[in-house]
Design an enzyme around this catalytic site. Structure first.
Site, PDB file in Angstrom:
ATOM      1  N   VAL A 564       8.488  25.832 -27.166  1.00  0.00           N
ATOM      2  CA  VAL A 564       7.383  24.890 -26.257  1.00  0.00           C
ATOM      3  C   VAL A 564       6.512  24.745 -27.122  1.00  0.00           C
ATOM      4  CG1 VAL A 564       9.541  24.767 -24.274  1.00  0.00           C
ATOM      5  CG2 VAL A 564       7.728  25.997 -24.345  1.00  0.00           C
ATOM      6  N   ASP A 565       6.428  25.384 -27.946  1.00  0.00           N
ATOM      7  CA  ASP A 565       4.705  25.668 -28.318  1.00  0.00           C
ATOM      8  C   ASP A 565       4.793  25.178 -29.549  1.00  0.00           C
ATOM      9  OD1 ASP A 565       5.969  27.888 -28.512  1.00  0.00           O
ATOM     10  OD2 ASP A 565       4.345  29.533 -28.017  1.00  0.00           O
ATOM     11  N   ASP A 566       3.565  25.454 -30.060  1.00  0.00           N
ATOM     12  CA  ASP A 566       3.150  25.448 -31.667  1.00  0.00           C
ATOM     13  C   ASP A 566       3.903  26.589 -32.726  1.00  0.00           C
ATOM     14  OD1 ASP A 566       2.692  22.551 -31.427  1.00  0.00           O
ATOM     15  OD2 ASP A 566       0.863  22.742 -30.502  1.00  0.00           O
TER      16      ASP A 566
END
Ligand code: WTA
Length: 695
Positions: A564-566
Site C-alpha cells: 500500500v506504499d510506494d
C-alpha cells in the site's frame, strides 16, 4: 519535537491512494477466487496428514495458543534444542520489547545474555552428532552436467577455511563483509564463514549494478568484498569482478577505499587473464583458501549481537539496511522451516531464490541447514536450456520440498505442460510459494500440474524485515483457499488496522500490522534507528506496520493484497518507486519522473514510468532506450521500466505533490476511473497524458 518529526515523516505515506489501490486488488483477487473455490477447499490427503508434524487444526490451535500466551516458555523449549555455549538467564523473562513510539525507543530482545552461534548450529552441530557424512549441499551448475556435492563435514571444513582467511586479514566480530557472488556453493559457505567469526555479512544480489553495490558499500564500509570473476546464467556471461571494480572506484571517489577483494576464479565463465585486476588489493580464492586449516574456533556471540544485514527498498529514500540479530533469527528461521515444509530427516529441499534476497538467507541457507536438511543450490535459470530444467533437477536429486516464486510459476505455466509432464516429479511432497500474492490460476496450475494434485502448497507471507515466514499454511493442518496465505505461524499476532490505526475484528480489510514482535523481526536499520521507528512503527502507534494491505475472511484466513506504499513488487523483487525515479532523473535530458506499478501477466507488477523531458528535447525511441539503460546501470536490469510514458506535465496538487492515484489509473488504462481531478494545480495535464498513451 521528535514526536512531531515522526508524524511528519509518516505523512509521506499517502493513505487515500493506498486504500484505493488495496481495494482494487482485493476485488480482482476475490473475483478470480470465487470461480474456483466456490465448491471446494483444497485439503491434504489423509495419508499426508497422518505423517505430518502438525496433523490437525486442533493441534495447531493448541500450540498457537501457548505461543502467544506464553511466548517465553514456547520459544525457550525450542531454544533448548540448539547449542548454547552459555545459556540465557532463565530467572529473567526470555524476551523484552517495546513497539510503541509513544512509550520510548523501539526495541526487541530475545534470550539476551545467552551465547550461541548460528553457523555452529547449522553445520558443526550435525557433524558432532555423527551426521558429517550426510549431504549438505547439492550444487547444480548453469550448464547441464556441472554439479558438485558437499557433505556436512566438507561444508564445515570449507567454512572453517574461509573463516580462517577472514581472520587472517583482520576481520573481527562485528565487522561488515560484503558478498557479491553468484549462486556458487561458495556463496552459502561464505555466509556461514562470516557467521562463524561473528562478522556481519551484507550479501548484495549479483544482479545489482555497480552504483547500487557502491551505495551499499558506502553505507556498511566492509573490511573485505568477496566476489567471483564472472558467471554464466543462461546464455549470458556477467563480469562480476568488473562491476566490483567499478563500485570500488565509486567508493574511492567518496572517500572509502576497499582494502581487499577475494575473487573466486570461475573459469567456466572467464579466464584469469581476462579478469580485471588490482595488485595488492585483489587475491584469488583458489590461491588462498585451500592453504588454510579446516578447523577454526567459533566466535560465541550474544543472542542480540548482529548476525547479518540485508538492504531492501522502501517507499522513500535510499535502500534500508535491515539488521538481524542472532538468537531470535535462528529460532524463527529453523522453526518455521521445520513446520511449514513439514521437514523430516532425509528430505531434499530446493529453494530457487538467490542468496541475494532474504529468501535465500532464511530458506535456502539458514532455516534448512539448521534442521540438517540437504539443500540444492542452483546457479542457473529455470528456463535454460529449456523450461523443463526445474523438473529435471527435481528428478535428478529426488527433491521432496520445493520453494519458488509466483513469477517463476507463471512463466513456466506459459511454456506449456509438456515440459513438466515429461518428468516424473514423484519425489515431491510439499510445494511452496513466496514473494508476492499468488493468483489462483497459477496456484491451480502449480497444484494440479506440478504437484499432480498430491502436494499441499504453502503460500508463505513474510518480509526481509520479519526474517522468517509469518502467515502461512501448515501443510497437513487445515485446508487451503488458493490465493490465501491462511493463518499466522506460531507466536505471530497479526492485526488488521483501519486508516486511523484502530484494530479491526472479524472479517475485515485494512493495513496489515503485528501487535507483538515476531521472534525474528529485524532489530534496527543499520546506522539509522530513527528511520526504523518512523518507517515501521510511527504510521500505526503500538504496531509494527508491514506496508501491505490485507483482508481477513469469515474463517480468519488472511488474503494479502499487495503493497500500500510506494514499493513495487516486480517478479518478487522489491523496488522503491523513488529509486527508479532518481535513476531516471540522473539522465541529463530528464527533468522529472514519476513511477507507478501496473499489473503484469508474468512479473506480477511491471514498472511504468512517466517522464518529463527537459525543455526543447524531443521524444524519440532512442531516448527511451537511453532512459531504460540508465536505470539498468543505476540500479540493475531487474528494475528496468517496462513502459516509458512521455509526460509534458505531471498531475500535481496545488502544494506540488504528485497524484500517483491518477497515474496508476492511466497506467492501468482505467480512464473512466480517474476520480476527482479538480483539485489538481493543472487539470489539463491529465488530458495530455491520456493523449500520449501508447505514443
Ligand atoms: C510481498 C520476500 C503476498 C509483500 C519474502 C511483502 C507477499 C513483500 C508474499 C516483502 C505472499 C511476500 N503473498 N505477498 N505469500 N510474500 N509478499 O522483503 O508485499 O523481498 O511486503 O521479502 O513481498 O518482500 P521481501
Amino acid at each position: 519535537s521528535r514526536g512531531f518529526e515522526l508524524q511528519r515523516r509518516a505523512g509521506n505515506f499517502s493513505k487515500a491512494a493506498a486504500l484505493e489501490r488495496k481495494a482494487i486488488r482485493a476485488t480482482a483477487v476475490e473475483a478470480e477466487v470465487e470461480q474456483w473455490t466456490a465448491d471446494k477447499l483444497i485439503d491434504a490427503s489423509e495419508e499426508f496428514k497422518a505423517k505430518a508434524l502438525i496433523k490437525s487444526r486442533e493441534q495447531y490451535d493448541e500450540m498457537y495458543k501457548r505461543s502467544v500466551e506464553d511466548p517465553d516458555g514456547f520459544w525457550s523449549d525450542i531454544a533448548s534444542e540448539f547449542h548454547w555455549e552459555q545459556k540465557w538467564d532463565s530467572s529473567k523473562p526470555a524476551s523484552s520489547w517495546n513497539l510503541d513510539v509513544r512509550k520510548g525507543p523501539i526495541y526487541v530482545e530475545w534470550f539476551k545474555g545467552g551465547k550461541t552461534n548460528i553457523a555452529y548450529n547449522a553445520v558443526d552441530r550435525h557433524v558432532k552428532a555423527g551426521r558429517g557424512g550426510e549431504t549438505a549441499i547439492l550444487w547444480e551448475g548453469n550448464d547441464v552436467g556441472r554439479d558438485r556435492k558437499l557433505t556436512f563435514q566438507q561444508l564445515q571444513d570449507e567454512v572453517c577455511q574461509v573463516a580462517n582467511y577472514l581472520r587472517s586479514i583482520g576481520v573481527k566480530k562485528g565487522d561488515s563483509v560484503t558478498i557479491y557472488m553468484p549462486m556458487l556453493a561458495e556463496l552459502p559457505v561464505t555466509m556461514l564463514a562470516c557467521m562463524r567469526i561473528g562478522a556481519v555479512h551484507s550479501v548484495v544480489f549479483a544482479g545489482f549494478s555497480a552504483d547500487s553495490l557502491a551505495g551499499r558499500m558506502m553505507d556498511s564500509k566492509p573490511r573485505v568484498v568477496l566476489t567471483c570473476s564472472a558467471v554464466r546464467r543462461g546464455n549470458k556471461v556477467i563480469g562480476l569482478k568488473e562491476i566490483v571494480d567499478k563500485a570500488a572506484d565509486i567508493c574511492s571517489k567518496q572517500g572509502f577505499d576497499v582494502e581487499r577483494v577475494l575473487v573466486y576464479d570461475n573459469e567456466n565463465a572467464i579466464s584469469r587473464e581476462k579478469t580485471p585486476w588490482k595488485d595488492g588489493r585483489d587475491e584469488w580464492w583458489q590461491d588462498r583458501i585451500p592453504s588454510f586449516e579446516t578447523e577454526s574456533p567459533v566466535e560465541w556471540v550474544d543472542a542480540e549481537d548482529p548476525s547479518f544485514m540485508l538492504y531492501t527498498s522502501g517507499s522513500t529514500g535510499k535502500p534500508k539496511g535491515v539488521l538481524h540479530t542472532t538468537g531470535g533469527y535462528m529460532l524463527g528461521a529453523a522453526t518455521s522451516f521445520k513446520y511449514i515444509f513439514d521437514y523430516r530427516p532425509g528430505d531434499v529441499y530446493w529453494c530457487t531464490a538467490d542468496c541475494g534476497w532474504i529468501t535465500g538467507h532464511t530458506y535456502l541457507t539458514y532455516g534448512p541447514l539448521l534442521n540438517g536438511a540437504s539443500i540444492v543450490v542452483f546457479e542457473g535459470v529455470p528456463t535454460y536450456p529449456d523450461a523443463g530444467r526445474c523438473w529435471e533437477i527435481v528428478d535428478k536429486y529426488q527433491v521432496t520440498l520445493f520453494y519458488t516464486a509466483p513469477t517463476a510459476i507463471r512463466a513456466l505455466q506459459k511454456s506449456g505442460n509438456s515440459f513438466v509432464t515429461k518428468y516424473s516429479r514423484k519425489s515431491l511432497r510439499v510445494l511452496g510459494s513466496v514473494g508476492e500474492p499468488i493468483n489462483p490460476n497459477a496456484w491451480r496450475w502449480y497444484y494440479e500440474v506440478v504437484g499432480d494434485s498430491r502436494c499441499p502448497i504453502v503460500d508463505t507471507w513474510w518480509q526481509t524485515e520479519t526474517g522468517s515466514i509469518l502467515i502461512t499454511p501448515l501443510p497437513g493442518a487445515w485446508p487451503q483457499k488458493p490465493g490465501s496465505a491462511t493463518l499466522p505461524f506460531f507466536g505471530v499476532q497479526p492485526a488488521v488496522v483501519d486508516e486511523n490505526g484502530r484494530e479491526q475484528d472479524g472479517p475485515c480489510s485494512g493495513y496489515l500490522c503485528m501487535k507483538a514482535p515476531p521472534i525474528s523481526l529485524m532489530r534496527t536499520l543499520y546506522g539509522d534507528q530513527e528511520r526504523y521507528e518512523t518507517a515501521y512503527f510511527a504510521p500505526f502507534k503500538g504496531f509494527y506496520f508491514s506496508g501491505d494491505g490485507c483482508r481477513r475472511d469469515e474463517d480468519g484466513y488472511y488474503w494479502l493484497t499487495g503493497r500500500v506504499d510506494d514499493v513495487i513488487n516486480v517478479s518478487g523483487h522489491r523496488i522503491g518507486t523513488a529509486e527508479v525515479e532518481s535513476a531516471l532523473v540522473s539522465h541529463s535530458m530528464c527533468a522529472e519522473a514519476a513511477v507507478v506499478g501496473y499489473d503484469h501477466e508474468i512479473k506480477g507488477q511491471g514498472i511504468y514510468a512517466f517522464v518529463t523531458l527537459m525543455e526543447g528535447v524531443d521524444y524519440s525511441d532512442d531516448l527511451r532506450r537511453q532512459l531504460v539503460t540508465t536505470v539498468r546501470s543505476e540500479i540493475g536490469a531487474f528494475a528496468a521500466p517496462d513502459v516509458i510514458h512521455w509526460a509534458p506535465g505531471l498531475p500535481k496538487t496545488r502544494s506540488g505533490k504528485i497524484m500517483r492515484r491518477i497515474l496508476r489509473k492511466i497506467a492501468a488504462n482505467q480512464l473512466d476511473e480517474l476520480g476527482d481531478t479538480s483539485t489538481l494545480a493543472e487539470p489539463a495535464v491529465v488530458d495530455q497524458l491520456i493523449e500520449l498513451r501508447g505514443k
